[in-house]
Design an enzyme around this catalytic site. Structure first.
Site, PDB file in Angstrom:
ATOM      1  N   PHE A  30      46.926 -10.641   0.080  1.00 47.85           N
ATOM      2  CA  PHE A  30      46.640  -9.918   1.323  1.00 47.85           C
ATOM      3  C   PHE A  30      45.831 -10.857   2.231  1.00 47.85           C
ATOM      4  O   PHE A  30      44.937 -11.561   1.750  1.00 47.85           O
ATOM      5  CB  PHE A  30      45.818  -8.665   1.000  1.00 47.85           C
ATOM      6  CG  PHE A  30      45.877  -7.587   2.037  1.00 47.85           C
ATOM      7  CD1 PHE A  30      46.686  -6.471   1.857  1.00 47.85           C
ATOM      8  CD2 PHE A  30      45.123  -7.675   3.194  1.00 47.85           C
ATOM      9  CE1 PHE A  30      46.730  -5.463   2.811  1.00 47.85           C
ATOM     10  CE2 PHE A  30      45.162  -6.679   4.151  1.00 47.85           C
ATOM     11  CZ  PHE A  30      45.963  -5.574   3.959  1.00 47.85           C
ATOM     12  N   ALA A  64      42.732  -7.826  -2.895  1.00 51.10           N
ATOM     13  CA  ALA A  64      41.444  -7.999  -3.588  1.00 51.10           C
ATOM     14  C   ALA A  64      41.160  -6.860  -4.566  1.00 51.10           C
ATOM     15  O   ALA A  64      40.484  -7.052  -5.580  1.00 51.10           O
ATOM     16  CB  ALA A  64      40.321  -8.107  -2.562  1.00 51.10           C
ATOM     17  N   PHE A  65      41.697  -5.676  -4.273  1.00 47.39           N
ATOM     18  CA  PHE A  65      41.475  -4.522  -5.146  1.00 47.39           C
ATOM     19  C   PHE A  65      42.042  -4.765  -6.545  1.00 47.39           C
ATOM     20  O   PHE A  65      41.540  -4.216  -7.532  1.00 47.39           O
ATOM     21  CB  PHE A  65      42.145  -3.289  -4.511  1.00 47.39           C
ATOM     22  CG  PHE A  65      41.711  -1.988  -5.100  1.00 47.39           C
ATOM     23  CD1 PHE A  65      40.479  -1.443  -4.777  1.00 47.39           C
ATOM     24  CD2 PHE A  65      42.532  -1.291  -5.973  1.00 47.39           C
ATOM     25  CE1 PHE A  65      40.067  -0.230  -5.325  1.00 47.39           C
ATOM     26  CE2 PHE A  65      42.139  -0.083  -6.518  1.00 47.39           C
ATOM     27  CZ  PHE A  65      40.897   0.447  -6.194  1.00 47.39           C
ATOM     28  N   GLU A  66      43.069  -5.577  -6.643  1.00 47.48           N
ATOM     29  CA  GLU A  66      43.722  -5.837  -7.933  1.00 47.48           C
ATOM     30  C   GLU A  66      43.035  -6.945  -8.745  1.00 47.48           C
ATOM     31  O   GLU A  66      43.414  -7.206  -9.895  1.00 47.48           O
ATOM     32  CB  GLU A  66      45.195  -6.243  -7.711  1.00 47.48           C
ATOM     33  CG  GLU A  66      46.128  -5.077  -7.416  1.00 47.48           C
ATOM     34  CD  GLU A  66      45.919  -4.460  -6.057  1.00 47.48           C
ATOM     35  OE1 GLU A  66      45.735  -5.224  -5.081  1.00 47.48           O
ATOM     36  OE2 GLU A  66      45.909  -3.223  -5.955  1.00 47.48           O
ATOM     37  N   VAL A  89      38.768  -9.884   2.889  1.00 46.57           N
ATOM     38  CA  VAL A  89      38.796  -8.492   3.333  1.00 46.57           C
ATOM     39  C   VAL A  89      38.208  -8.461   4.737  1.00 46.57           C
ATOM     40  O   VAL A  89      37.070  -8.887   4.958  1.00 46.57           O
ATOM     41  CB  VAL A  89      37.999  -7.579   2.376  1.00 46.57           C
ATOM     42  CG1 VAL A  89      38.150  -6.119   2.804  1.00 46.57           C
ATOM     43  CG2 VAL A  89      38.485  -7.760   0.941  1.00 46.57           C
ATOM     44  N   HIS A  96      38.842   2.054   4.409  1.00 44.79           N
ATOM     45  CA  HIS A  96      39.615   1.462   3.313  1.00 44.79           C
ATOM     46  C   HIS A  96      39.071   0.083   2.918  1.00 44.79           C
ATOM     47  O   HIS A  96      38.911  -0.222   1.749  1.00 44.79           O
ATOM     48  CB  HIS A  96      41.083   1.357   3.715  1.00 44.79           C
ATOM     49  CG  HIS A  96      41.958   0.821   2.629  1.00 44.79           C
ATOM     50  ND1 HIS A  96      42.149   1.490   1.445  1.00 44.79           N
ATOM     51  CD2 HIS A  96      42.678  -0.323   2.529  1.00 44.79           C
ATOM     52  CE1 HIS A  96      42.943   0.778   0.668  1.00 44.79           C
ATOM     53  NE2 HIS A  96      43.281  -0.322   1.298  1.00 44.79           N
ATOM     54  N   ARG A 135      34.850 -18.883   7.956  1.00 46.79           N
ATOM     55  CA  ARG A 135      34.570 -19.041   6.519  1.00 46.79           C
ATOM     56  C   ARG A 135      35.737 -19.631   5.720  1.00 46.79           C
ATOM     57  O   ARG A 135      35.674 -19.734   4.500  1.00 46.79           O
ATOM     58  CB  ARG A 135      34.166 -17.673   5.939  1.00 46.79           C
ATOM     59  CG  ARG A 135      32.766 -17.298   6.336  1.00 46.79           C
ATOM     60  CD  ARG A 135      32.440 -15.835   6.251  1.00 46.79           C
ATOM     61  NE  ARG A 135      31.058 -15.593   6.637  1.00 46.79           N
ATOM     62  CZ  ARG A 135      30.591 -15.661   7.877  1.00 46.79           C
ATOM     63  NH1 ARG A 135      31.404 -15.973   8.884  1.00 46.79           N
ATOM     64  NH2 ARG A 135      29.320 -15.446   8.149  1.00 46.79           N
TER      65      ARG A 135
HETATM   66  N1  INI Z   1      43.293  -6.214   0.459  1.00 45.90           N
HETATM   67  C1  INI Z   1      42.657  -7.370   0.756  1.00 45.90           C
HETATM   68  O1  INI Z   1      42.651  -8.308  -0.061  1.00 45.90           O
HETATM   69  N2  INI Z   1      42.039  -7.509   1.962  1.00 45.90           N
HETATM   70  C2  INI Z   1      42.011  -6.495   2.891  1.00 45.90           C
HETATM   71  O2  INI Z   1      41.430  -6.693   3.997  1.00 45.90           O
HETATM   72  C3  INI Z   1      42.643  -5.280   2.590  1.00 45.90           C
HETATM   73  N3  INI Z   1      42.625  -4.175   3.541  1.00 45.90           N
HETATM   74  O3  INI Z   1      41.842  -4.227   4.498  1.00 45.90           O
HETATM   75  O4  INI Z   1      43.351  -3.207   3.400  1.00 45.90           O
HETATM   76  C4  INI Z   1      43.315  -5.158   1.332  1.00 45.90           C
HETATM   77  N4  INI Z   1      43.972  -4.028   1.000  1.00 45.90           N
HETATM   78  C5  INI Z   1      44.911  -3.986  -0.092  1.00 45.90           C
HETATM   79  C6  INI Z   1      44.237  -3.689  -1.433  1.00 45.90           C
HETATM   80  O5  INI Z   1      43.544  -4.828  -1.900  1.00 45.90           O
HETATM   81  C7  INI Z   1      45.274  -3.325  -2.496  1.00 45.90           C
HETATM   82  O6  INI Z   1      46.178  -4.389  -2.682  1.00 45.90           O
HETATM   83  C8  INI Z   1      46.068  -2.071  -2.137  1.00 45.90           C
HETATM   84  O7  INI Z   1      45.186  -1.008  -1.788  1.00 45.90           O
HETATM   85  C9  INI Z   1      46.932  -1.617  -3.338  1.00 45.90           C
HETATM   86  O8  INI Z   1      46.095  -1.262  -4.439  1.00 45.90           O
END
Ligand code: INI
Length: 161
Positions: A30, A64-66, A89, A96, A135
């Protein structure tokens, strides 16, 4: 521990020698435009310090969530001397982004504390696009490089304890 009769404290630093280090990098796709730059910076810094390219494993996750689940799995394999997480992010109009950045950091730290292997947090939380640019090779440097240096130092420090 060795006896110290010098009257001085024992200072233990990790140091930056890294020719024998094995490093795992987990990078979010992402905001790939930015995370590619973090990855480039991290790999370049690791290899400049002597880490062999074949000793660097890079795992790509959707966002990043994963990251935390893969951190946990990589730590369990015990093949790496340090794990680096990389992500970008960027603050949006909804909450979110806050869930993503908080849970990514919390989950990775939770996995790290259950292991003996350092996990270096290279997920950037940017307020806006300008901070993201700054950054990832802009005026604040490249957070991937900072994470790589921290990984080497922590891997070496852990070996000295
Ligand atoms: N994931 C990121 O790595 N950066 C972000 O800014 C971001 N935003 O803003 O939504 C983001 N969302 C996706 C998230 O990490 C998951 O992949 C998704 O929710 C599926 O679980």
């Amino acid at each position: 521990m060795k006896k110290n009769s010098s009257g001085k404290v024992n200072k233990i630093k990790g140091g930056m020698a890294a020719s024998e280090a094995r490093i795992a990098i987990i990078v979010a796709q992402f905001n790939e435009y930015f995370t590619e730059k973090l990855l480039e910076g991290a790999v370049d810094t690791l290899t400049r310090h002597g880490v062999k390219p074949a000793a660097i494993d890079v795992y790509f996750v959707p966002g990043a969530f994963e990251i935390p689940l893969i951190v946990k799995r990589v730590l369990a394999k015990k093949r790496a001397d340090a794990v680096i997480t990389l992500g970008m992010v960027i603050k949006g109009k909804t909450r979110h982004f806050a869930h993503v950045v908080d849970e990514s950091a919390r989950g990775a730290m939770q996995a790290a504390l259950g292991s003996d292997i350092p996990v270096i947090h290279g997920v950037v939380a940017a307020e806006d696009l300008q901070q993201a640019i700054d950054r990832t090779g802009g005026k604040v440097g490249n957070k991937g490089r900072d994470a790589a240096r921290a990984a080497i130092e922590m891997a070496n420090l852990l070996k000295k304890i």
